[in-house]
Motif scaffolding. Structure first.
Motif, PDB file in Angstrom:
ATOM      1  N   THR A   1       0.833  -1.202   0.000  1.00  0.00           N
ATOM      2  CA  THR A   1       0.000   0.000   0.000  1.00  0.00           C
ATOM      3  C   THR A   1       0.865   1.248   0.000  1.00  0.00           C
ATOM      4  O   THR A   1       0.627   2.195  -0.762  1.00  0.00           O
ATOM      5  CB  THR A   1      -0.920  -0.006   1.239  1.00  0.00           C
ATOM      6  OG1 THR A   1      -1.706  -1.184   1.216  1.00  0.00           O
ATOM      7  CG2 THR A   1      -1.819   1.214   1.251  1.00  0.00           C
ATOM      8  N   ALA A   2       1.900   1.229   0.828  1.00  0.00           N
ATOM      9  CA  ALA A   2       2.795   2.397   0.897  1.00  0.00           C
ATOM     10  C   ALA A   2       3.437   2.655  -0.460  1.00  0.00           C
ATOM     11  O   ALA A   2       3.545   3.800  -0.908  1.00  0.00           O
ATOM     12  CB  ALA A   2       3.864   2.163   1.963  1.00  0.00           C
ATOM     13  N   LYS A   3       3.821   1.584  -1.141  1.00  0.00           N
ATOM     14  CA  LYS A   3       4.452   1.749  -2.459  1.00  0.00           C
ATOM     15  C   LYS A   3       3.478   2.385  -3.441  1.00  0.00           C
ATOM     16  O   LYS A   3       3.837   3.276  -4.224  1.00  0.00           O
ATOM     17  CB  LYS A   3       4.912   0.387  -2.994  1.00  0.00           C
ATOM     18  CG  LYS A   3       6.230  -0.058  -2.399  1.00  0.00           C
ATOM     19  CD  LYS A   3       6.755  -1.266  -3.127  1.00  0.00           C
ATOM     20  CE  LYS A   3       8.087  -1.692  -2.507  1.00  0.00           C
ATOM     21  NZ  LYS A   3       8.409  -3.078  -2.800  1.00  0.00           N
ATOM     22  N   ILE A   4       2.225   1.895  -3.432  1.00  0.00           N
ATOM     23  CA  ILE A   4       1.226   2.447  -4.355  1.00  0.00           C
ATOM     24  C   ILE A   4       0.974   3.913  -4.022  1.00  0.00           C
ATOM     25  O   ILE A   4       0.842   4.762  -4.921  1.00  0.00           O
ATOM     26  CB  ILE A   4      -0.093   1.650  -4.263  1.00  0.00           C
ATOM     27  CG1 ILE A   4       0.155   0.170  -4.531  1.00  0.00           C
ATOM     28  CG2 ILE A   4      -1.144   2.226  -5.193  1.00  0.00           C
ATOM     29  CD1 ILE A   4      -0.043  -0.316  -5.900  1.00  0.00           C
ATOM     30  N   GLU A   5       0.927   4.229  -2.729  1.00  0.00           N
ATOM     31  CA  GLU A   5       0.666   5.628  -2.357  1.00  0.00           C
ATOM     32  C   GLU A   5       1.787   6.543  -2.830  1.00  0.00           C
ATOM     33  O   GLU A   5       1.536   7.632  -3.352  1.00  0.00           O
ATOM     34  CB  GLU A   5       0.468   5.737  -0.836  1.00  0.00           C
ATOM     35  CG  GLU A   5      -0.893   5.213  -0.403  1.00  0.00           C
ATOM     36  CD  GLU A   5      -1.080   5.269   1.106  1.00  0.00           C
ATOM     37  OE1 GLU A   5      -0.211   5.829   1.793  1.00  0.00           O
ATOM     38  OE2 GLU A   5      -2.107   4.745   1.585  1.00  0.00           O
ATOM     39  N   ASP A   6       3.037   6.093  -2.665  1.00  0.00           N
ATOM     40  CA  ASP A   6       4.167   6.882  -3.192  1.00  0.00           C
ATOM     41  C   ASP A   6       4.015   7.089  -4.684  1.00  0.00           C
ATOM     42  O   ASP A   6       4.256   8.173  -5.222  1.00  0.00           O
ATOM     43  CB  ASP A   6       5.484   6.145  -2.918  1.00  0.00           C
ATOM     44  CG  ASP A   6       5.828   6.174  -1.438  1.00  0.00           C
ATOM     45  OD1 ASP A   6       5.197   6.972  -0.715  1.00  0.00           O
ATOM     46  OD2 ASP A   6       6.702   5.384  -1.019  1.00  0.00           O
ATOM     47  N   LEU A   7       3.595   6.002  -5.347  1.00  0.00           N
ATOM     48  CA  LEU A   7       3.428   6.040  -6.793  1.00  0.00           C
ATOM     49  C   LEU A   7       2.377   7.077  -7.181  1.00  0.00           C
ATOM     50  O   LEU A   7       2.578   7.879  -8.093  1.00  0.00           O
ATOM     51  CB  LEU A   7       3.018   4.633  -7.252  1.00  0.00           C
ATOM     52  CG  LEU A   7       2.689   4.440  -8.712  1.00  0.00           C
ATOM     53  CD1 LEU A   7       3.881   4.832  -9.555  1.00  0.00           C
ATOM     54  CD2 LEU A   7       2.327   2.991  -8.961  1.00  0.00           C
ATOM     55  N   ILE A   8       1.247   7.085  -6.446  1.00  0.00           N
ATOM     56  CA  ILE A   8       0.179   8.053  -6.751  1.00  0.00           C
ATOM     57  C   ILE A   8       0.722   9.462  -6.632  1.00  0.00           C
ATOM     58  O   ILE A   8       0.439  10.333  -7.465  1.00  0.00           O
ATOM     59  CB  ILE A   8      -1.014   7.834  -5.799  1.00  0.00           C
ATOM     60  CG1 ILE A   8      -1.689   6.487  -6.096  1.00  0.00           C
ATOM     61  CG2 ILE A   8      -2.036   8.956  -5.931  1.00  0.00           C
ATOM     62  CD1 ILE A   8      -2.750   6.086  -5.096  1.00  0.00           C
ATOM     63  N   ASP A   9       1.529   9.678  -5.601  1.00  0.00           N
ATOM     64  CA  ASP A   9       2.116  11.005  -5.376  1.00  0.00           C
ATOM     65  C   ASP A   9       2.968  11.440  -6.571  1.00  0.00           C
ATOM     66  O   ASP A   9       2.932  12.594  -6.985  1.00  0.00           O
ATOM     67  CB  ASP A   9       2.961  10.958  -4.100  1.00  0.00           C
ATOM     68  CG  ASP A   9       2.706  12.172  -3.240  1.00  0.00           C
ATOM     69  OD1 ASP A   9       1.547  12.643  -3.246  1.00  0.00           O
ATOM     70  OD2 ASP A   9       3.655  12.639  -2.591  1.00  0.00           O
ATOM     71  N   GLU A  10       3.721  10.484  -7.118  1.00  0.00           N
ATOM     72  CA  GLU A  10       4.564  10.819  -8.273  1.00  0.00           C
ATOM     73  C   GLU A  10       3.728  11.041  -9.519  1.00  0.00           C
ATOM     74  O   GLU A  10       3.999  11.925 -10.324  1.00  0.00           O
ATOM     75  CB  GLU A  10       5.566   9.688  -8.538  1.00  0.00           C
ATOM     76  CG  GLU A  10       6.775   9.737  -7.624  1.00  0.00           C
ATOM     77  CD  GLU A  10       7.555   8.438  -7.687  1.00  0.00           C
ATOM     78  OE1 GLU A  10       7.612   7.838  -8.786  1.00  0.00           O
ATOM     79  OE2 GLU A  10       8.070   8.009  -6.633  1.00  0.00           O
ATOM     80  N   LEU A  11       2.711  10.203  -9.691  1.00  0.00           N
ATOM     81  CA  LEU A  11       1.890  10.289 -10.902  1.00  0.00           C
ATOM     82  C   LEU A  11       1.131  11.608 -10.973  1.00  0.00           C
ATOM     83  O   LEU A  11       0.775  12.068 -12.041  1.00  0.00           O
ATOM     84  CB  LEU A  11       0.881   9.124 -10.941  1.00  0.00           C
ATOM     85  CG  LEU A  11       1.474   7.731 -11.085  1.00  0.00           C
ATOM     86  CD1 LEU A  11       0.378   6.683 -11.047  1.00  0.00           C
ATOM     87  CD2 LEU A  11       2.255   7.609 -12.393  1.00  0.00           C
TER      88      LEU A  11
END
Lengths: 462, 286
Positions: free
Chosen positions: B218-228
C-alpha cells in the motif's frame, strides 16, 4: 419362504430395529438426566441398530444366493446314476438343465425317465430345505444384531461415529463400483481381443489397408477369405468426425460467444434451452434425417455441379453429426466463457479495448483451455456415434478422403459384425472386440487429454 | 452551460426540520467547483434498473490533482467513479443522466466513442486483474490495440517507461515474459497501473486500489500516486481515511448516493462542516 419375500422381511426388520434403537436411546437419555447427555442424537442409535440388523443378514443372504444353486446341483448330480455322471460335460449340462426345467415345470427336451424324475424331486426338496434354512439363519442374525445394539445403548456409546464410519464405507463401495465395472468391461473386451489376435496378427489388424471381414464358416463354403485391416475403418471414423467437428466447433463456439457476451438476458433464456434440445433428439432421428433429407440434397447439389456423389456419403453423416454435437460445444464453451472473471473484461474495457477485441484477445484466450476440453469431449462423442453413420454413411469400408463417397466407421462395423448369428470361434465375430478395444484406447487417450487440459485451466483461477 | 453559482440548488421541498449541515440535509457543502477543471460533472443521477444509486451529484476534477472519494459502503462512490469513463455501460440496466464533460466534451454524447474515452480516462480496479498473459503482454496490450507504437523498439520503450513509472521495472525486468498472474498482489496492482499508464491517459481512476494489499505494498502504491500526480489527474476511491489524507489534495464525502461535502483534504479532516462528514471521519459510523 421365497428369497424375495425374505429380502423384504429383512428390510422391515431393520426398520423395526431403527424404531427400537431410537426409542431405547430416548428412554436411556431421559432416565439419565436429559437427551443432551447422550453422546449422539437418538436417531443415530436407531440407525446403528438398523445397520447391525440389516448388514450381516444381507451379506449372508447374498452369499447364500450366490452359492445355493451350485451346491444343490452338485448334490443332485452326485446322486445321479453312474451312467449319467460319466457323460461328457456338455451332455451332462443338458441333463442338469432338464432336471431344472422339470423342477420349474417348463418344457423338457427329451424323454423323462424315472431317474430324472427322482433327481428332480431331490432337487426340489433340497431347494425347499435351503430356503427354510436361509430364512431361519438370516432372521436370527438380524434379530441378534438389533438386540446386541439395543443392549449396548448407553450414554457413552458413540453411535454417530459408528454410523458415519459405515456411511463412509458405503461411499467408498459406490465409488469403487464404477471403477470395477470399467475394469470388468476392459477385461472382457481384452479377453476376446486376445483370442482374435491369435487368429489374426496384430500388425495386420493395425496396419492392414483392406477391411472385408466376411469369411467361410465351413471348409466347403465358397466365401471370401477375410481381411482384417482396421485402417480403412478408422480412417472412416476420422473422416466423419473431422467433418462433424468442422461443423460443430465454429458454429458452437460462435453461438456460445453470442449467448454469453452479446445476447440480452431474455434472448438467452429462450435460446439456450432451445439449443440444448438438439442434444435431446435421439440419434436415430438424426440418422433418418441424414439419410432421407440431407443425403439426397447433397446428391442433387453434387450432380448439378457435375460431381459424382454416392447416395450414402461421409458428408451427409458428418454434417448431421456436427449439428448433433453443436449443443455440446456451445453449452460447455458458454459455461467456461461465463466463468472468465468479469474483472478481466473490465480490465480490457478500462484500457479502451472494444468488445470484439476484449472477446478475441482476453476472454477467449482465458477460456481456451476449457473450450479445448469441451471440444475434446465432443470429439469423443463423435467417434462413438453409431446410428447416424449406419443410416447415412453406409457399410462399405472404402479407404478414401473424399467426403462424397460412402465410408464406414468403427462403431458401425462392430454393430454389423455382431448382428445375427455369430460364432465366437470365428475371427469375424472376434474382430468386433478388437475394434472395440482399439476404439476404447483412442477415446480414453482423448478423454485423458481433455481431463488434463481442464485441470490446468482450473489451476489458473483458484 | 450552467452557471456555476447555480449548481446544487436546494431541493424544492426541503425537509421541515433540516438545517444546513444537519444530519437530514443532503445538500452538498463546500467547493465542488474548481477553475479550469479536467472533468466536470453536473447533476449526475445514476439508476440501476428502478433503483437510484446517485442523486444529483455535481463535482469537478481539477487538472493534475488527486481527489479522494470517501464514504461508507454502498454510498455510491465507486458507481460515481465508474461513470467517469463509462465503465457502467457494461452493467445491464444501468442508466446515467446529467452532464459529464472531459475537456468540455460531453462523454455521454451519442457521438462519443467509448474506446478513445477509456484510453484518455484509464481505470485501476480494487482487485488486481492482470490478464493471464506475460508481464510484457499485459503492458503492451493497450498500446497495441490503440496503435501507439509503430515499431517493436517503440513498443519496448513504452513498456519500459510504463513499468518504470509504476515502480515495477527493477523487480520484473529479468522476467518480462513470465505470466503476470505469478506476481505478488502488490506487484500485480502496480502492473495494472503500468498497463493503464501505457496508453498515456490524462485521467486515472482508482477504485480502492489498495484494499486487497498489505501495508508495505500500500505504501508503495501511495508513493506512486504522489509521483503520478505531476502528470495525471487522479480520482481515487478509498475506504481508508488515512490514505485519503495522505495522497489527496481534495476530498469528497459521499453518503447514501449524495455528495455531502467536498473541500481541501486538510479542511475536511480537521474542520468538517457537515455533521455527517464529522460523524464519519470521527468513526461514529461507516
Amino acid at each position: 419362504m421365497r428369497p424375495t419375500t425374505l429380502f423384504f422381511i429383512i428390510l422391515a426388520l431393520s426398520g423395526a430395529a431403527y424404531q427400537l434403537g431410537q426409542r431405547r436411546a430416548w428412554n436411556v437419555g431421559k432416565s439419565l438426566g436429559g437427551l443432551k447427555n447422550l453422546h449422539s442424537r437418538p436417531a443415530y442409535y436407531g440407525l446403528l441398530a438398523a445397520l447391525w440388523c440389516a448388514i450381516p443378514a444381507l451379506i449372508v443372504f447374498a452369499a447364500w444366493q450366490a452359492f445355493e444353486t451350485r451346491i444343490i446341483t452338485g448334490l443332485v448330480v452326485a446322486a445321479l446314476p453312474e451312467s449319467v455322471q460319466s457323460l461328457p460335460e456338455s451332455r451332462l449340462g443338458l441333463v442338469v438343465n432338464d432336471i431344472r426345467n422339470l423342477v420349474a415345470g417348463n418344457i423338457v427336451s427329451g424323454q423323462i425317465d424315472p431317474a430324472m424324475r427322482q433327481a428332480a424331486d431331490r432337487y426340489r426338496s433340497l431347494q425347499a430345505a435351503s430356503h427354510a434354512a436361509l430364512a431361519v439363519i438370516v432372521l436370527c442374525l438380524g434379530c441378534a444384531g438389533a438386540y446386541a445394539v439395543r443392549r449396548n445403548i448407553t450414554l457413552t456409546l458413540k453411535a454417530r461415529n459408528h454410523v458415519e464410519r459405515v456411511i463412509t464405507w458405503g461411499l467408498v463401495l459406490c465409488s469403487t463400483l464404477a471403477i470395477f465395472t470399467t475394469i470388468g468391461i476392459v477385461l472382457s473386451v481384452l479377453y476376446e481381443s486376445i483370442r482374435f489376435f491369435k487368429a489374426v496378427p496384430a500388425t495386420e489388424f493395425l496396419f492392414g489397408l483392406k477391411w472385408s471381414p466376411q469369411m467361410a464358416i465351413r471348409a466347403d463354403q465358397v466365401g471370401s477369405s477375410g481381411a482384417f485391416g482396421a485402417v480403412p475403418v478408422f480412417a472412416g471414423t476420422a473422416l466423419i468426425s473431422t467433418i462433424a467437428m468442422l461443423v460443430a466447433v465454429p458454429i458452437g463456439l460462435m453461438s456460445a460467444i453470442y449467448l454469453s457476451e452479446y445476447a440480452g438476458r431474455r434472448f438467452r433464456a429462450v435460446a439456450k434451452p432451445l439449443i440444448e434440445i438438439l442434444a435431446g433428439i435421439p440419434t436415430v432421428v438424426y440418422g433418418y434425417f441424414a439419410a432421407l433429407t440431407v443425403a439426397p440434397v447433397i446428391r442433387r447439389t453434387g450432380s448439378l455441379a457435375g460431381l459424382d456423389v454416392s447416395s450414402e456419403s461421409a458428408l451427409a453423416a458428418g454434417l448431421v453429426m456436427g449439428v448433433m454435437i453443436i449443443p455440446f460445444v456451445s453449452s460447455l464453451s458458454d459455461d467456461v466463457i461465463n466463468a472468465v472473471p468479469q474483472a478481466l473484461r473490465d480490465g480490457a474495457y478500462g484500457l479502451g479495448a472494444t468488445k470484439s477485441e476484449t472477446i478475441r484477445q482476453v476472454v477467449i484466450p482465458a477460456a481456451l483451455p476449457g473450450i479445448v476440453g469441451g471440444v475434446l469431449l465432443a470429439v469423443s462423442r463423435a467417434i462413438g456415434e453409431t446410428m447416424i453413420v449406419v443410416m447415412a454413411a453406409g457399410l462399405a469400408a472404402n479407404l478414401t478422403v473424399n467426403p462424397l463417397q460412402a465410408v464406414t466407421t468403427v462403431t458401425v462395423q462392430i454393430v454389423t459384425l455382431l448382428i445375427g448369428d455369430q460364432e465366437f470361434d470365428s475371427p469375424k465375430t472376434l474382430a468386433a472386440f478388437a475394434l472395440g478395444l482399439l476404439l476404447f484406447v483412442v477415446t480414453l487417450i482423448l478423454n485423458l487429454i481433455a481431463l488434463h487440459v481442464v485441470r490446468t485451466y482450473r489451476e489458473q483461477y483458484e | 452551460m450552467i452557471a456555476i453559482k447555480n449548481i446544487n440548488p436546494p431541493p424544492a421541498t426541503p425537509h421541515p426540520h433540516s438545517r444546513l449541515g444537519s444530519r437530514e440535509d443532503f445538500r452538498t457543502i463546500g467547493e465542488a467547483v474548481v477553475a479550469n477543471p479536467k472533468i466536470r460533472c453536473r447533476h449526475v443521477d445514476v439508476f440501476y434498473g428502478p433503483k437510484q444509486a446517485i442523486f444529483d451529484v455535481s463535482l469537478d476534477i481539477g487538472n493534475k490533482e488527486v481527489i479522494a472519494m470517501i464514504g461508507p459502503s454502498g454510498c455510491g462512490k465507486s458507481t460515481f467513479l465508474r461513470c467517469l469513463n463509462r465503465m457502467n455501460d457494461t452493467i445491464e440496466g444501468c442508466r446515467v443522466s446529467g452532464d459529464i464533460t472531459l475537456d468540455g466534451q460531453n462523454i455521454y454524447d451519442e457521438k462519443q466513442d467509448v474506446v478513445p474515452l477509456r484510453a484518455q480516462v484509464g481505470i485501476v480496479f480494487q482487485k488486481p486483474n492482470p490478464f493471464p498473459k506475460s508481464i510484457w503482454d499485459n503492458v503492451a496490450y493497450g498500446p497495441k490495440i490503440h496503435g501507439l507504437a509503430e515499431t517493436k523498439s517503440e513498443l519496448e520503450g513504452i513498456v519500459e517507461t510504463s513499468l518504470q513509472k509504476a515502480g515495477l521495472w527493477e523487480e520484473v525486468k529479468d522476467r518480462l515474459h513470465q505470466p503476470g498472474t505469478g506476481l505478488s498482489g502488490g506487484q500485480q496492482q502496480r502492473l495494472c497501473i503500468a498497463r493503464t499508464i501505457a496508453v498515456s491517459p490524462e485521467v486515472i481512476l482508482m477504485d480502492e486500489p489498495c484494499s486487497a494489499l498489505d501495508p508495505i505494498a500500500t505504501a508503495k502504491i501511495e508513493d506512486l500516486i504522489d509521483e503520478l500526480r505531476t502528470q495525471y489527474s487522479i480520482a481515487i476511491v478509498t475506504h481508508s481515511m488515512q490514505q485519503a489524507a495522505r495522497v489527496s489534495q481534495r476530498t469528497a464525502y459521499f453518503h447514501l448516493g449524495y455528495l455531502i461535502e467536498v473541500g481541501q483534504t486538510q479542511q475536511i479532516f480537521t474542520t468538517p462542516r457537515h455533521r455527517l462528514t464529522e460523524d464519519y471521519i470521527t468513526g461514529r459510523f461507516g
